[in-house]
Design a protein around this motif. Structure first.
Motif, PDB file in Angstrom:
ATOM      1  N   ARG A 115      54.030   7.638 187.985  1.00  0.00           N
ATOM      2  CA  ARG A 115      54.845   7.594 189.070  1.00  0.00           C
ATOM      3  C   ARG A 115      53.760   7.670 190.177  1.00  0.00           C
ATOM      4  N   SER A 116      52.820   8.398 189.970  1.00  0.00           N
ATOM      5  CA  SER A 116      51.789   8.542 191.223  1.00  0.00           C
ATOM      6  C   SER A 116      51.067   7.323 191.405  1.00  0.00           C
ATOM      7  N   ARG A 117      50.587   6.832 190.202  1.00  0.00           N
ATOM      8  CA  ARG A 117      49.615   5.598 190.548  1.00  0.00           C
ATOM      9  C   ARG A 117      50.518   4.342 190.597  1.00  0.00           C
ATOM     10  N   GLN A 118      51.872   4.350 190.295  1.00  0.00           N
ATOM     11  CA  GLN A 118      52.860   3.153 190.318  1.00  0.00           C
ATOM     12  C   GLN A 118      52.414   2.023 189.412  1.00  0.00           C
ATOM     13  N   GLU A 119      51.899   2.395 188.249  1.00  0.00           N
ATOM     14  CA  GLU A 119      51.365   1.410 187.177  1.00  0.00           C
ATOM     15  C   GLU A 119      51.622   1.851 185.769  1.00  0.00           C
ATOM     16  N   LEU A 120      51.499   0.692 184.940  1.00  0.00           N
ATOM     17  CA  LEU A 120      51.683   1.122 183.492  1.00  0.00           C
ATOM     18  C   LEU A 120      50.197   1.800 182.998  1.00  0.00           C
TER      19      LEU A 120
END
Length: 216
Positions: free
Chosen positions: A55-60
């Motif tokens: 959620r913080s990096r907005q990535e898998l």
């Protein structure tokens, strides 16, 4: 692992995420809480290793991709509302970024007498052994056993079983108590090395008892 999911029935939140509780399939210790979106859940099922959405990096992100501390997925369970997951795994190394076996720290009770369940110490010991295998703290005897491998563990099981026999033959209750405790500990280490949950052994005992009772 074979899992069929009704994707239409899943209730993702407004961000398209599901909370995923990751649990050690053998020791039953809760390792971490992360989040999955549809893509990471699909990749988890496909690769049989955990993938999450940051959620913080907005990535898998693939657990263990850089650290090597991957998690082999044994099973995935959905709750009754289809909006949360429990992911049962066999971890390779620590689950926490701090190097700890679990992201959760338990408030340990002082001794087994504080618990109403007289077998609680067995579960506690199983979890400690799982933690030792994951973290491999230097100087710990359990670390030594895992690093030496199955042959060393089997040798210790054999030695402790012999000591139990000798103590019983001598009718030495104090020695028998010590040696039985040592044997149980080494058996739990062996089960962990073999990735065999103690629950499976207990279930087999239950099955045998149920079968014998029904034939009496």
């Amino acid at each position: 692992m074979s899992l069929t999911i009704d994707w239409e029935a899943l209730h993702f939140d407004e961000q398209g995420l599901l909370p995923a509780i990751v649990q050690d399939a053998v020791s039953k210790e809760v390792l971490t809480l992360a989040y999955m979106n549809k893509t990471s859940l699909e990749k988890t099922i496909e690769t049989k290793e955990t993938w999450f959405y940051s959620r913080s990096r907005q990535e898998l992100w693939h657990k263990g991709e850089t650290s090597g501390n991957t998690q082999r997925v044994v099973d995935i369970r959905l709750d009754c509302d289809q909006d949360a997951l429990v992911v049962l795994v066999e971890p390779t190394g620590p689950a926490c970024h701090t190097g700890a076996y679990s992201c959760f720290q338990s408030a340990n009770k002082q001794g087994s007498q504080a618990d109403s369940d007289r077998f609680a110490i067995i579960q506690e010991l199983e979890q400690v052994i799982a933690k030792r295998e994951a973290e491999r703290p230097e100087g710990a005897y359990t670390t030594y056993l895992f690093e030496k491998g199955v042959d060393k563990i089997l040798k210790k099981v054999g030695e402790e079983a012999s000591e139990v026999i000798i103590a019983a033959k001598d009718y030495d209750k104090e020695e028998l108590t010590w040696e039985t405790a040592d044997l149980l500990y080494h058996l739990l280490v062996l089960l962990r090395e073999q990735k065999l949950p103690l629950d499976d052994v207990l279930n087999r005992l239950h099955e045998r008892h149920s079968t014998k009772t029904s034939t009496q």
